[in-house]
Write an enzyme that holds these catalytic residues in place. Structure first.
Site, PDB file in Angstrom:
ATOM      1  N   CYS A  16       0.851  -1.201   0.000  1.00  0.00           N
ATOM      2  CA  CYS A  16       0.000   0.000   0.000  1.00  0.00           C
ATOM      3  C   CYS A  16       0.881   1.244   0.000  1.00  0.00           C
ATOM      4  O   CYS A  16       1.770   1.374   0.832  1.00  0.00           O
ATOM      5  CB  CYS A  16      -0.897  -0.018   1.234  1.00  0.00           C
ATOM      6  SG  CYS A  16      -1.873   1.490   1.399  1.00  0.00           S
ATOM      7  N   CYS A  47      -1.754   5.545   6.554  1.00  0.00           N
ATOM      8  CA  CYS A  47      -3.191   5.261   6.702  1.00  0.00           C
ATOM      9  C   CYS A  47      -3.395   4.279   7.850  1.00  0.00           C
ATOM     10  O   CYS A  47      -2.630   3.338   8.022  1.00  0.00           O
ATOM     11  CB  CYS A  47      -3.752   4.692   5.396  1.00  0.00           C
ATOM     12  SG  CYS A  47      -5.463   4.151   5.525  1.00  0.00           S
ATOM     13  N   CYS A 105      -5.377  -0.620   7.799  1.00  0.00           N
ATOM     14  CA  CYS A 105      -5.043  -2.052   7.857  1.00  0.00           C
ATOM     15  C   CYS A 105      -3.839  -2.261   8.766  1.00  0.00           C
ATOM     16  O   CYS A 105      -2.822  -1.589   8.609  1.00  0.00           O
ATOM     17  CB  CYS A 105      -4.671  -2.561   6.462  1.00  0.00           C
ATOM     18  SG  CYS A 105      -5.960  -2.298   5.250  1.00  0.00           S
ATOM     19  N   CYS A 121      -7.740   2.336  -2.920  1.00  0.00           N
ATOM     20  CA  CYS A 121      -7.535   1.552  -1.700  1.00  0.00           C
ATOM     21  C   CYS A 121      -7.441   0.082  -2.091  1.00  0.00           C
ATOM     22  O   CYS A 121      -8.322  -0.441  -2.773  1.00  0.00           O
ATOM     23  CB  CYS A 121      -8.687   1.766  -0.715  1.00  0.00           C
ATOM     24  SG  CYS A 121      -8.578   0.660   0.710  1.00  0.00           S
ATOM     25  N   GLN A 172     -23.194  -7.372   4.440  1.00  0.00           N
ATOM     26  CA  GLN A 172     -21.865  -7.901   4.759  1.00  0.00           C
ATOM     27  C   GLN A 172     -20.818  -7.209   3.896  1.00  0.00           C
ATOM     28  O   GLN A 172     -20.965  -7.163   2.674  1.00  0.00           O
ATOM     29  CB  GLN A 172     -21.827  -9.401   4.491  1.00  0.00           C
ATOM     30  CG  GLN A 172     -22.839 -10.186   5.307  1.00  0.00           C
ATOM     31  CD  GLN A 172     -22.469 -10.264   6.770  1.00  0.00           C
ATOM     32  OE1 GLN A 172     -21.368  -9.863   7.159  1.00  0.00           O
ATOM     33  NE2 GLN A 172     -23.371 -10.751   7.585  1.00  0.00           N
ATOM     34  N   TYR A 221     -29.904 -13.035  16.689  1.00  0.00           N
ATOM     35  CA  TYR A 221     -29.053 -11.976  16.141  1.00  0.00           C
ATOM     36  C   TYR A 221     -28.938 -12.192  14.617  1.00  0.00           C
ATOM     37  O   TYR A 221     -27.846 -12.218  14.068  1.00  0.00           O
ATOM     38  CB  TYR A 221     -27.667 -11.987  16.789  1.00  0.00           C
ATOM     39  CG  TYR A 221     -27.671 -12.087  18.311  1.00  0.00           C
ATOM     40  CD1 TYR A 221     -27.737 -10.935  19.095  1.00  0.00           C
ATOM     41  CD2 TYR A 221     -27.607 -13.315  18.960  1.00  0.00           C
ATOM     42  CE1 TYR A 221     -27.739 -11.024  20.492  1.00  0.00           C
ATOM     43  CE2 TYR A 221     -27.611 -13.410  20.348  1.00  0.00           C
ATOM     44  CZ  TYR A 221     -27.665 -12.260  21.102  1.00  0.00           C
ATOM     45  OH  TYR A 221     -27.666 -12.346  22.475  1.00  0.00           O
ATOM     46  N   GLU A 230     -34.066 -10.788  15.670  1.00  0.00           N
ATOM     47  CA  GLU A 230     -33.150  -9.660  15.467  1.00  0.00           C
ATOM     48  C   GLU A 230     -33.764  -8.428  16.114  1.00  0.00           C
ATOM     49  O   GLU A 230     -34.975  -8.219  16.041  1.00  0.00           O
ATOM     50  CB  GLU A 230     -32.938  -9.484  13.941  1.00  0.00           C
ATOM     51  CG  GLU A 230     -32.439  -8.154  13.472  1.00  0.00           C
ATOM     52  CD  GLU A 230     -31.056  -7.806  13.993  1.00  0.00           C
ATOM     53  OE1 GLU A 230     -30.169  -8.661  14.014  1.00  0.00           O
ATOM     54  OE2 GLU A 230     -30.878  -6.632  14.395  1.00  0.00           O
ATOM     55  N   ASP A 275     -25.300 -15.311  16.114  1.00  0.00           N
ATOM     56  CA  ASP A 275     -24.256 -14.459  15.514  1.00  0.00           C
ATOM     57  C   ASP A 275     -24.329 -13.089  16.197  1.00  0.00           C
ATOM     58  O   ASP A 275     -24.744 -12.092  15.601  1.00  0.00           O
ATOM     59  CB  ASP A 275     -24.504 -14.337  14.001  1.00  0.00           C
ATOM     60  CG  ASP A 275     -23.393 -13.559  13.291  1.00  0.00           C
ATOM     61  OD1 ASP A 275     -22.404 -13.181  13.956  1.00  0.00           O
ATOM     62  OD2 ASP A 275     -23.513 -13.320  12.075  1.00  0.00           O
ATOM     63  N   CYS A 287     -17.564 -12.573  16.342  1.00  0.00           N
ATOM     64  CA  CYS A 287     -16.569 -11.633  15.814  1.00  0.00           C
ATOM     65  C   CYS A 287     -15.627 -11.168  16.920  1.00  0.00           C
ATOM     66  O   CYS A 287     -14.833 -10.262  16.707  1.00  0.00           O
ATOM     67  CB  CYS A 287     -17.264 -10.440  15.148  1.00  0.00           C
ATOM     68  SG  CYS A 287     -18.369  -9.565  16.268  1.00  0.00           S
TER      69      CYS A 287
HETATM   70  C1  SAM Z   1     -22.961  -9.761  13.810  1.00  0.00           C
HETATM   71  S1  SAM Z   1     -24.499  -9.098  13.390  1.00  0.00           S
HETATM   72  C2  SAM Z   1     -25.320 -10.450  12.664  1.00  0.00           C
HETATM   73  C3  SAM Z   1     -25.372 -10.334  11.170  1.00  0.00           C
HETATM   74  C4  SAM Z   1     -26.202 -11.402  10.506  1.00  0.00           C
HETATM   75  N1  SAM Z   1     -25.604 -12.707  10.522  1.00  0.00           N
HETATM   76  C5  SAM Z   1     -26.500 -11.007   9.046  1.00  0.00           C
HETATM   77  O1  SAM Z   1     -26.280 -11.791   8.166  1.00  0.00           O
HETATM   78  O2  SAM Z   1     -26.953  -9.895   8.839  1.00  0.00           O
HETATM   79  C6  SAM Z   1     -25.263  -8.971  14.966  1.00  0.00           C
HETATM   80  C7  SAM Z   1     -26.715  -8.581  14.924  1.00  0.00           C
HETATM   81  O3  SAM Z   1     -27.238  -8.607  16.245  1.00  0.00           O
HETATM   82  C8  SAM Z   1     -28.231  -7.615  16.360  1.00  0.00           C
HETATM   83  N2  SAM Z   1     -28.475  -7.409  17.809  1.00  0.00           N
HETATM   84  C9  SAM Z   1     -27.767  -6.628  18.667  1.00  0.00           C
HETATM   85  N3  SAM Z   1     -28.247  -6.760  19.908  1.00  0.00           N
HETATM   86  C10 SAM Z   1     -29.278  -7.653  19.843  1.00  0.00           C
HETATM   87  C11 SAM Z   1     -30.171  -8.209  20.810  1.00  0.00           C
HETATM   88  N4  SAM Z   1     -30.089  -7.880  22.096  1.00  0.00           N
HETATM   89  N5  SAM Z   1     -31.098  -9.090  20.391  1.00  0.00           N
HETATM   90  C12 SAM Z   1     -31.202  -9.435  19.076  1.00  0.00           C
HETATM   91  N6  SAM Z   1     -30.384  -8.925  18.116  1.00  0.00           N
HETATM   92  C13 SAM Z   1     -29.434  -8.064  18.498  1.00  0.00           C
HETATM   93  C14 SAM Z   1     -27.646  -6.456  15.588  1.00  0.00           C
HETATM   94  O4  SAM Z   1     -28.656  -5.554  15.183  1.00  0.00           O
HETATM   95  C15 SAM Z   1     -26.976  -7.170  14.400  1.00  0.00           C
HETATM   96  O5  SAM Z   1     -27.848  -7.254  13.305  1.00  0.00           O
END
Ligand code: SAM
Length: 424
Positions: free
Chosen positions: A71, A76, A79, A151, A260, A287, A308, A355, A382
């Site tokens: 880069c 910057c 990364c 970038c 994503q 989630y 969600e 997730d 994550c």
């Molecule tokens: C890592 S992302 C998941 C992304 C998902 N796999 C997708 O494909 O879009 C985490 C998600 O958890 C949601 N979230 C955060 N706090 C939450 C809660 N207390 N209950 C349910 N969902 C929640 C966020 O809005 C976000 O969309």
């Protein structure tokens, strides 16, 4: 040791942002860079109770793990791992997961080699650039703004637009420019300013979009510097959404949608989940966001219930399921900690996918899982630290079958993990 002292030390590890760490008199020194194996001269900038912060001012010896940084913008801050050979980056990511699981979770188990989803450059389909003096910039290591023409992490179509936008006079009232791209080569430009858009700006921006074959153009008014975009998006030109495919499902990506950032990485995660998911009557995903994993799981279950917290994401997920002709998923909006106990009362949950955001699972979610005992849990994380904390509790009722780290964001310090847990 005091501020402004100069010392020599070995870079031994990285912090969670991928910056070098050394030690002096048993205390950690957080550095502004460096690679494991470097021997560096450091000026101490801050002295805290248990650690120091220092700036590298010279190299006594450079690490054999170093490679030439491809880069041109070495100031910057985007990364962390551009001067480090990929093998060492992947080894560090695996070790990050393994040591969190051992240290925080108290679990002694194998962690698989890290897998990647696709290209390690040019994988980002969404970037935001700050505008200064008509130039599109990213933040530097000391908070300065650095004009960027190209970038390495952004898709080429995005770079073409970035280069074309540089120095355009009509950007004077614009504070941020968002560029979104798709693998099919579509591009969306989102202009962000503090005021309502003037006719002059509208005219110049649309003329640019026509000239540069931008597929979709938006304006967002935003006065809050904490956010890149405002709450609303005004459609100015072209298509309202650009189209992306993940696995076999099509998604319309609008200006304000979460999507994503690395579709190759998202597919790798989804593959890892579906590969390990035991076909079942009822699968619940907590989630679930915009439903990328939920849709893929719908092929392997009688029904999938996604939960969600964001109503916007739930509306989007419902629409996407409908557009793709998927009829065996339904979504419930609300916090997982409130919704899971209700779902568990009404349904026998065979498989559960989670997730969560960086904070990991709410303790109520873990309690409910330990009581309702779905046969299988697939945990997508994550954040290795909160994953390890939650696994530390879940192992009371579950065996860990596999821990698979995935390199969703090559050249950065972040690492995703998919864990397959089966009831004991
Ligand atoms: C890592 S992302 C998941 C992304 C998902 N796999 C997708 O494909 O879009 C985490 C998600 O958890 C949601 N979230 C955060 N706090 C939450 C809660 N207390 N209950 C349910 N969902 C929640 C966020 O809005 C976000 O969309």
């Amino acid at each position: 040791m005091e501020v402004f002292d100069r010392i020599h030390l070995d870079v031994m590890d990285y912090d969670v942002k991928g910056r070098g760490l050394g030690k002096v008199d048993g205390a950690v020194v957080f550095l502004d860079g460096g690679e494991i194996g470097d021997k560096v001269e450091v000026e101490i900038l801050k002295k805290k109770k248990n650690f120091y912060e220092g700036k590298i001012i010279g190299y006594d010896k450079k690490s054999s793990r170093r490679v030439k940084n491809p880069c041109p913008y070495d100031r910057c801050n985007g990364c962390a791992f551009l001067s480090l050979e990929r093998q060492s980056e992947l080894a560090w990511k695996r070790e990050r997961v393994a040591s969190a699981v051992a240290r925080i979770g108290g679990i002694d188990t194998k962690v698989e080699e890290v897998i990647t989803g696709g290209d390690v450059f040019g994988y980002r389909n969404h970037m935001q650039f700050h505008v200064k003096g008509g130039k599109l910039c990213l933040y530097g290591k000391e908070g300065e703004l650095i004009p960027i023409r190209r970038c390495l992490m952004q898709w080429e179509r995005g770079n073409e637009i970035l280069t074309a936008l540089q120095g355009e006079k009509w950007l004077a009232d614009i504070q941020t420019v968002g560029i979104r791209t798709t693998r099919g080569g579509e591009v969306m430009v989102i202009l962000v300013g503090k005021k309502d858009m003037s006719d002059r700006l509208l005219h110049d921006a649309v003329a640019f979009a026509v000239e540069e074959k931008v597929d979709s153009l938006y304006y967002s008014k935003n006065k809050n510097p904490r956010f890149h975009y405002g709450k609303t998006f005004e459609h100015l030109y072209g298509k309202e959404t650009i189209e992306e495919t993940l696995g076999q499902f099509r998604y319309g990506v609008g200006a304000g949608n979460f999507f994503q950032i690395n579709p190759y990485g998202a597919e790798a995660i989804t593959r890892e989940v579906t590969k390990n998911l035991i076909g079942a009557e009822t699968v619940v995903e907590l989630y679930s966001g915009i439903g990328t994993i939920t849709l893929a799981a719908s092929r392997m279950a009688g029904q999938v219930i996604g939960n969600e917290i964001s109503e916007i994401s739930v509306d989007y997920a419902r629409q996407t399921a409908e557009n793709n002709g998927v009829t065996n998923v339904r979504y419930i909006a609300g916090p997982a900690e409130k919704m899971l106990p209700k779902i568990a009362e009404e349904e026998t949950i065979d498989g559960l996918i989670v997730d969560p955001p960086r904070a990991g699972l709410d303790p109520v979610v873990v309690d409910t899982l330990l009581e309702s005992k779905p046969k299988q849990i697939l945990y997508v994380s994550c954040n290795p630290s909160t994953l390890a904390r939650d696994l530390g509790r879940l192992v009371a009722a579950y065996d860990i079958e596999k821990i698979q780290p995935i390199d969703m964001f090559p050249h950065t310090a972040s690492v995703e993990t998919v864990v397959n847990l089966k009831i004991k």
